[in-house]
Structures are given as C-alpha cells and as structure tokens.
Design a protein around this motif. Structure first.
Motif, PDB file in Angstrom:
ATOM      1  N   ASP A   1     -16.142 -30.255-103.304  1.00 38.38           N
ATOM      2  CA  ASP A   1     -17.458 -29.770-103.512  1.00 38.38           C
ATOM      3  C   ASP A   1     -18.675 -30.720-103.864  1.00 38.38           C
TER       4      ASP A   1
ATOM      5  N   ARG B   1     -21.248 -33.401-103.165  1.00 39.11           N
ATOM      6  CA  ARG B   1     -22.290 -33.362-102.032  1.00 39.11           C
ATOM      7  C   ARG B   1     -23.223 -34.642-102.170  1.00 39.11           C
TER       8      ARG B   1
ATOM      9  N   ASP C   1     -23.085 -30.638-106.535  1.00 33.86           N
ATOM     10  CA  ASP C   1     -22.054 -30.012-105.748  1.00 33.86           C
ATOM     11  C   ASP C   1     -22.443 -29.170-104.696  1.00 33.86           C
ATOM     12  N   SER C   2     -21.450 -28.328-104.033  1.00 35.60           N
ATOM     13  CA  SER C   2     -22.081 -27.538-102.898  1.00 35.60           C
ATOM     14  C   SER C   2     -22.694 -26.632-103.217  1.00 35.60           C
TER      15      SER C   2
ATOM     16  N   ASP D   1     -19.585 -37.244 -98.002  1.00 36.10           N
ATOM     17  CA  ASP D   1     -20.691 -36.966 -99.038  1.00 36.10           C
ATOM     18  C   ASP D   1     -21.752 -38.346 -99.062  1.00 36.10           C
TER      19      ASP D   1
END
Length: 99
Positions: free
Chosen positions: A42, A44, A67-68, A95
């Motif tokens: 998750d 990013r 995170d995503s 990422d």
C-alpha cells in the motif's frame, strides 16, 4: 502528580521502546505505546517531513509515509537511514522513496 506520573511513564516507555520494523509484508513504526502499521504493497510515497504537528517523534526531521488510500503517517526517522532506505527500495521498488 496524578497527571504527571502517567505522562512521565508514557514518555519513558517511548524513550526506550521506539523503533521501526520492515517485515515481509508491512512497515511498522513503534513509539512507546503507539504502533503504526502500513502494508508494503500500500505504500506509495516515503519522504522527509519537517512538520511538528501531530506526530510521535523526538526530532523535527521525520518520515512521511503515504499509502494507496492517501493516508499519511508521520514517524520518527530510523537511526540507520541508509539501511532503511535500501530495505524500502528493495521491498517497494515501484514506489517513490525520497529519503
């Protein structure tokens, strides 16, 4: 004293129990009784943040992990920045790592 003693205990706990973990599937930041967990899949964006607001850390230089779902977690910087960066780059190659 009723207020001071519990706060002192929490701060001492945080002083001796602050660390970061990167497991096979998650990044976990520990700051005494506070534990923040972000799944590696998750993550990013990881970058530096100097924002002193609402973050458990002993210094002003902190990590900002996004995170995503666009949640941002502010965490203290690990002692071994270079090693931490390498582990994140290996575990999260797609990422953006700006540390």
């Amino acid at each position: 004293m009723i207020i001071v003693i519990p706060i002192a205990v929490i701060l001492l706990w945080a002083l001796f129990q602050s660390y970061h973990e990167v497991t096979d599937d998650a990044f976990i930041g520990h700051f005494g009784p506070i534990k923040k967990r972000v799944k590696l899949e998750d993550i990013r964006l990881v970058e530096f943040s100097y924002n002193p607001i609402s973050s458990p850390a002993w210094t002003l230089k902190r990590l900002s992990v996004t995170d995503s779902q666009h949640h941002t977690y502010l965490l203290s910087l690990p002692k071994e920045e270079d090693k931490f960066r390498e582990v994140l780059q290996q575990q999260c190659p797609k990422d953006t790592i700006r540390i």
